[in-house]
Write a protein that holds these residues in place. Structure first.
Motif, PDB file in Angstrom:
ATOM      1  N   TYR A 117       0.816  -1.217   0.000  1.00 24.30           N
ATOM      2  CA  TYR A 117       0.000   0.000   0.000  1.00 24.30           C
ATOM      3  C   TYR A 117       0.847   1.264   0.000  1.00 24.30           C
ATOM      4  O   TYR A 117       0.377   2.329  -0.403  1.00 24.30           O
ATOM      5  CB  TYR A 117      -1.006   0.014   1.163  1.00 24.30           C
ATOM      6  N   HIS A 176       0.549  10.271   6.371  1.00 24.46           N
ATOM      7  CA  HIS A 176      -0.757   9.647   6.155  1.00 24.46           C
ATOM      8  C   HIS A 176      -0.724   8.125   6.167  1.00 24.46           C
ATOM      9  O   HIS A 176      -1.765   7.495   6.333  1.00 24.46           O
ATOM     10  CB  HIS A 176      -1.360  10.129   4.836  1.00 24.46           C
ATOM     11  N   HIS A 177       0.424   7.526   5.912  1.00 25.77           N
ATOM     12  CA  HIS A 177       0.435   6.066   5.801  1.00 25.77           C
ATOM     13  C   HIS A 177       1.406   5.371   6.750  1.00 25.77           C
ATOM     14  O   HIS A 177       1.054   4.392   7.380  1.00 25.77           O
ATOM     15  CB  HIS A 177       0.767   5.658   4.357  1.00 25.77           C
ATOM     16  N   ARG A 219       0.777   5.903  10.972  1.00 24.23           N
ATOM     17  CA  ARG A 219      -0.412   5.269  11.502  1.00 24.23           C
ATOM     18  C   ARG A 219      -0.263   3.744  11.539  1.00 24.23           C
ATOM     19  O   ARG A 219      -0.652   3.086  12.490  1.00 24.23           O
ATOM     20  CB  ARG A 219      -1.632   5.665  10.674  1.00 24.23           C
ATOM     21  N   ASN A 220       0.306   3.208  10.460  1.00 22.52           N
ATOM     22  CA  ASN A 220       0.442   1.754  10.416  1.00 22.52           C
ATOM     23  C   ASN A 220       1.534   1.247  11.348  1.00 22.52           C
ATOM     24  O   ASN A 220       1.396   0.186  11.941  1.00 22.52           O
ATOM     25  CB  ASN A 220       0.714   1.295   8.980  1.00 22.52           C
ATOM     26  N   ILE A 254       0.712   0.911  15.348  1.00 22.03           N
ATOM     27  CA  ILE A 254      -0.063  -0.205  15.910  1.00 22.03           C
ATOM     28  C   ILE A 254       0.836  -1.202  16.650  1.00 22.03           C
ATOM     29  O   ILE A 254       0.622  -1.467  17.834  1.00 22.03           O
ATOM     30  CB  ILE A 254      -0.909  -0.870  14.800  1.00 22.03           C
ATOM     31  N   LEU A 306      -6.475   2.738  16.956  1.00 21.77           N
ATOM     32  CA  LEU A 306      -5.586   2.877  15.801  1.00 21.77           C
ATOM     33  C   LEU A 306      -5.914   1.884  14.697  1.00 21.77           C
ATOM     34  O   LEU A 306      -5.693   2.142  13.527  1.00 21.77           O
ATOM     35  CB  LEU A 306      -4.126   2.651  16.226  1.00 21.77           C
ATOM     36  N   PRO A 355      -8.360  -0.139  12.504  1.00 21.20           N
ATOM     37  CA  PRO A 355      -9.758  -0.214  12.084  1.00 21.20           C
ATOM     38  C   PRO A 355     -10.308  -1.637  12.102  1.00 21.20           C
ATOM     39  O   PRO A 355     -11.504  -1.831  12.239  1.00 21.20           O
ATOM     40  CB  PRO A 355      -9.740   0.311  10.653  1.00 21.20           C
ATOM     41  N   LYS A 356      -9.430  -2.623  11.966  1.00 22.58           N
ATOM     42  CA  LYS A 356      -9.924  -3.997  11.959  1.00 22.58           C
ATOM     43  C   LYS A 356     -10.524  -4.354  13.308  1.00 22.58           C
ATOM     44  O   LYS A 356     -11.372  -5.210  13.415  1.00 22.58           O
ATOM     45  CB  LYS A 356      -8.795  -4.972  11.619  1.00 22.58           C
ATOM     46  N   ARG A 396     -11.580  -1.736  15.455  1.00 20.31           N
ATOM     47  CA  ARG A 396     -12.539  -0.696  15.767  1.00 20.31           C
ATOM     48  C   ARG A 396     -13.901  -0.962  15.137  1.00 20.31           C
ATOM     49  O   ARG A 396     -14.924  -0.732  15.738  1.00 20.31           O
ATOM     50  CB  ARG A 396     -11.992   0.652  15.300  1.00 20.31           C
ATOM     51  N   THR A 397     -13.894  -1.441  13.879  1.00 25.30           N
ATOM     52  CA  THR A 397     -15.156  -1.638  13.183  1.00 25.30           C
ATOM     53  C   THR A 397     -15.524  -3.095  13.199  1.00 25.30           C
ATOM     54  O   THR A 397     -14.701  -3.959  13.423  1.00 25.30           O
ATOM     55  CB  THR A 397     -15.029  -1.169  11.731  1.00 25.30           C
ATOM     56  N   SER A 398     -16.804  -3.364  12.987  1.00 21.54           N
ATOM     57  CA  SER A 398     -17.235  -4.757  13.020  1.00 21.54           C
ATOM     58  C   SER A 398     -16.870  -5.447  11.725  1.00 21.54           C
ATOM     59  O   SER A 398     -16.648  -4.828  10.722  1.00 21.54           O
ATOM     60  CB  SER A 398     -18.729  -4.826  13.230  1.00 21.54           C
TER      61      SER A 398
END
Ligand SMILES: Nc1ncnc2c1ncn2[C@@H]1O[C@H](COP(=O)(O)OP(=O)(O)OP(=O)(O)O)[C@@H](O)[C@H]1O
Ligand code: SF4
Ligand SMILES: [Mg+2]
Lengths: 315, 340
Positions: free
Chosen positions: A213, A230-231, A234-235, A238, A308, A310-311, A313-315
């Motif tokens: 990515y 931006h990339h 953040r990654n 974690i 941090l 999203p995997k 944080r979100t369902s």
């Protein structure tokens, strides 16, 4: 964040605490021979041994002992020091601010130095900054904290009388006074963790830079600054945060030695003395508190991790 | 239906005599060697060949994103009349994502797992057109809609892991065309997807070509896709181009023994996923190429004196070319033996 994630983390923390409480309780049962005799000392009269046995509740059935002990903990009653007779809670509350100050400042120093150094090294792999960071990190990990502490005292308290050599001043004496007492032990304690974090952050950044990515973002026209902002950060954050949680527990343990070197009356000193004086209730209180701090820190880390990632944080 | 543009147009992309070396403990020269091809505006050109023959490397050179250690040692890459190899990194950045979009093989790993897909699509517009996040996201919503994702407004806020592989690749396509590029480089865009999804993605690319006139340089292993989607074909072998031809001519009459072998290897039914096992022997390892024709060890006509000399591209009638002395001389070639 998914409620199940939050609940499982909190539930897991409670289970850990409960297991630690079992182990701590077992401490009394597991000491070789008679715990009351051990606590009382070899020369104690039989009456004194019996008194301590009653005081520790050792004359009760095991399950009654555990339940009343646990009930006490839940009400903030950790028993009394066998040595002074003072409540354990009071002794711990007296000692806690010094230790928490040292570990917290140590953590801040470690993060403030280690993470940026590691990030820059990871971004400039093979460059002179990378080599310097890796060299310093190796030195930082290799130097024992107590030795660094003695060195710092020698340099900044004795040779140059800029800082107090020993002792602790509460924050109510003023931030400057507090910090002048904290800074040497905190630095000695935080250096190895900072070095550890620098290494880890470097590895994480280097790893992220190899990800497809990143290539995608560059193919969109992103320059280095944009890419990092931006990339990459953040990654890479974690896995770095995860290690931070592990280091927090290590710092708490490490503070025992540093407190001895720097003459600070903190939890570490309390724990060491309780061992020397066979003051088991104090030792139990210390172990429980340390476990609670580590559990809370890990909950915070899990929270940040979930925020941090999203995997999670979100369902 | 042919989408081929009139042949007289100026090429959009012109790669000439490209050579790439790998630096390192042992310098490998000519990893990519003598690669030339063009893509006209609106045209679709296929880049085919076995695994490891340098297709991705060539694409990365066009993007100016060769991995560390790889350097272009000679040749030129011109996009819209601009020499990309002479460009500074800053100038290259203004080309990437603007007039040149890119789609990669693995949509899941090619999208940032920590960034909402709407922001990833908007990224190129923010970078190149200076749009605010808000404006770019509004455009991203249109783009999501454009690539056939239902409920685009809500999907903007999804993270890649919340989407299926096909949807992820649609997001990749949306991000690649966000700034209306002239050319999209698609490196095996369907290889990682289910067969039915593959067809959908190709249909989407076809639509984009038709409606927006975007040219596509398509790296693929799937000759069915080539026949279906492309105007011209560039066949690569061991880091070099062995044959170039229009799709119809190539399928009707492959000139190079290697091309012939590839075509014979396509089963009449079913979809070949890979070209690897169909020709006896293996692609020579980079750095250990034969001194003469790079295909010589596997070629049924190998051993010929002419084959032991380095081969050059020879133009054939009908805007074709071949890199084989035997084929250039008009002598018949046969395909190599297929393993039992
Ligand atoms: N990062 C790398 N370091 C060293 N060699 C590499 C690297 N990437 C690719 N190569 C080599 O460069 C050559 C060309 O590889 P390339 O990825 O371009 O092949 P490809 O045609 O895209 O293959 P595939 O069909 O498997 O994607 C191969 O010999 C490969 O081994
Ligand atoms: S030059 Fe010779 S070895 Fe190479 S492909 Fe042609 S016939 Fe085969
Ligand atoms: Mg490839």
């Amino acid at each position: 964040m998914k409620p199940t994630y939050v609940l499982t983390r909190i539930g897991g923390g409670l289970v850990v605490l409960w297991l630690v409480s079992l182990l701590t309780f077992a401490l009394l049962q597991l000491v070789p021979g008679d715990a009351a005799q051990l606590v009382a000392g070899d020369n104690a009269s039989p009456e004194r041994v019996e008194e301590i046995r009653r005081q520790l509740g050792l004359d009760q059935p095991l399950i009654t002992q555990y339940l009343s002990w646990l009930g006490g903990i839940l009400h903030g009653d950790l028993g009394n020091s066998v040595f002074t007779g003072d409540p354990v809670t009071a002794a711990i509350l007296r000692a806690a601010p010094a230790t928490l100050s040292i570990t917290l400042v140590a953590l801040i120093i470690a993060v403030a130095i280690g993470v940026p150094a590691g990030i820059v090294a990871g971004l400039r792999q093979g460059g002179w900054i990378d080599r310097a960071v890796s060299l310093l990190a190796t030195v930082g990990i290799a130097m024992p904290g107590f030795w660094v502490g003695m060195l710092l005292i020698l340099l900044f308290a004795l040779t140059n009388p800029w800082l107090p050599a020993t002792g602790y001043a509460p924050i109510s004496d003023g931030i400057g006074t507090w910090l002048s007492h904290i800074i040497i032990p905190a630095t000695a304690l935080g250096l190895a963790t900072g070095a550890e974090l620098a290494r880890h952050a470097r590895g994480c950044v280097a790893d992220v830079l190899e990800r497809p990515y990143i290539r995608t973002a560059r193919a969109r026209g992103a320059g280095s600054f944009w890419l990092i902002r931006h990339h990459v950060l953040r990654n890479a954050a974690i896995p770095v945060v995860t290690v931070l949680g592990l280091q927090a527990g290590r710092l708490l343990g490490g503070s025992i030695v540093i407190e001895m070197v720097c003459g600070v009356d903190g939890l570490g000193t309390l724990a060491i003395n309780s061992i020397l004086q066979r003051d088991l209730p104090i030792l139990q209180g210390y172990v429980l508190l340390a476990a609670a701090v580590v559990v809370v820190v890990n909950l915070v880390v899990d929270g940040v991790y979930g925020w941090l990632n999203p995997k999670v944080r979100t369902s | 239906m042919s989408l081929a543009p009139p042949p007289s147009r100026e090429p959009l992309l012109a790669v000439s005599d490209l050579a790439i070396d790998l630096a390192g403990e042992t310098v490998q020269r000519g990893l990519i060697h003598d690669v030339s091809f063009t893509v006209a505006p609106g045209e679709s050109v296929a880049l085919i060949g076995e695994s490891g023959c340098g297709k991705t490397m060539t694409g990365m050179a066009v993007l100016g994103l060769l991995p560390r250690g790889f350097t272009v040692s000679s040749g030129s890459i011109r996009l819209g009349g601009r020499d990309l190899l002479a460009c500074s990194e800053r100038e290259l950045r203004s080309v990437r994502g603007r007039s040149l979009g890119a789609i990669f093989q693995e949509p899941m790993s090619s999208l940032d797992p920590t960034m909402r897909v709407g922001d990833q699509i908007a990224e190129a517009r923010r970078l190149h057109l200076g749009e605010s996040r808000k404006v770019a996201r509004a455009r991203a919503e249109e783009l999501l809609d454009r690539v056939g994702i239902a409920d685009a407004a809500r999907r903007l806020d999804s993270y890649p892991h919340e989407l299926s592989g096909g949807m992820q690749q649609r997001v990749m396509i949306a991000s690649a065309i966000a700034c209306d590029p002239d050319l999209v480089l698609a490196d095996e865009p369907t290889t990682a997807l289910d067969v039915t999804i593959q067809a959908e993605i190709l249909e989407l690319l076809r639509e984009l070509r038709r409606e927006q006139g975007i040219a596509v340089l398509l790296v693929t292993h799937d000759l069915g896709v080539v026949a279906d989607f492309c105007d011209r074909v560039v066949v690569m072998y061991a880091g070099t181009v062995v044959e170039r031809a229009g799709v119809d001519e190539l399928f009707a009459d492959p000139a190079h023994p290697y091309t012939r072998a590839l075509l014979d290897a396509v089963p009449q039914t079913g979809h070949p996923r890979t070209l690897l096992p169909v020709i006896q022997g293996r692609v020579p390892v980079a750095g250990r190429f034969p001194a003469g024709c790079r295909f010589e060890p596997r070629c049924p006509h190998g051993g010929d004196e002419r084959c032991l000399a380095p081969q050059h591209e020879t133009a054939l009638p009908g805007a074709r070319s071949v890199r084989c002395a035997r084929a250039a001389a008009g002598e018949p070639v046969t395909r190599p033996a297929v393993p039992a």
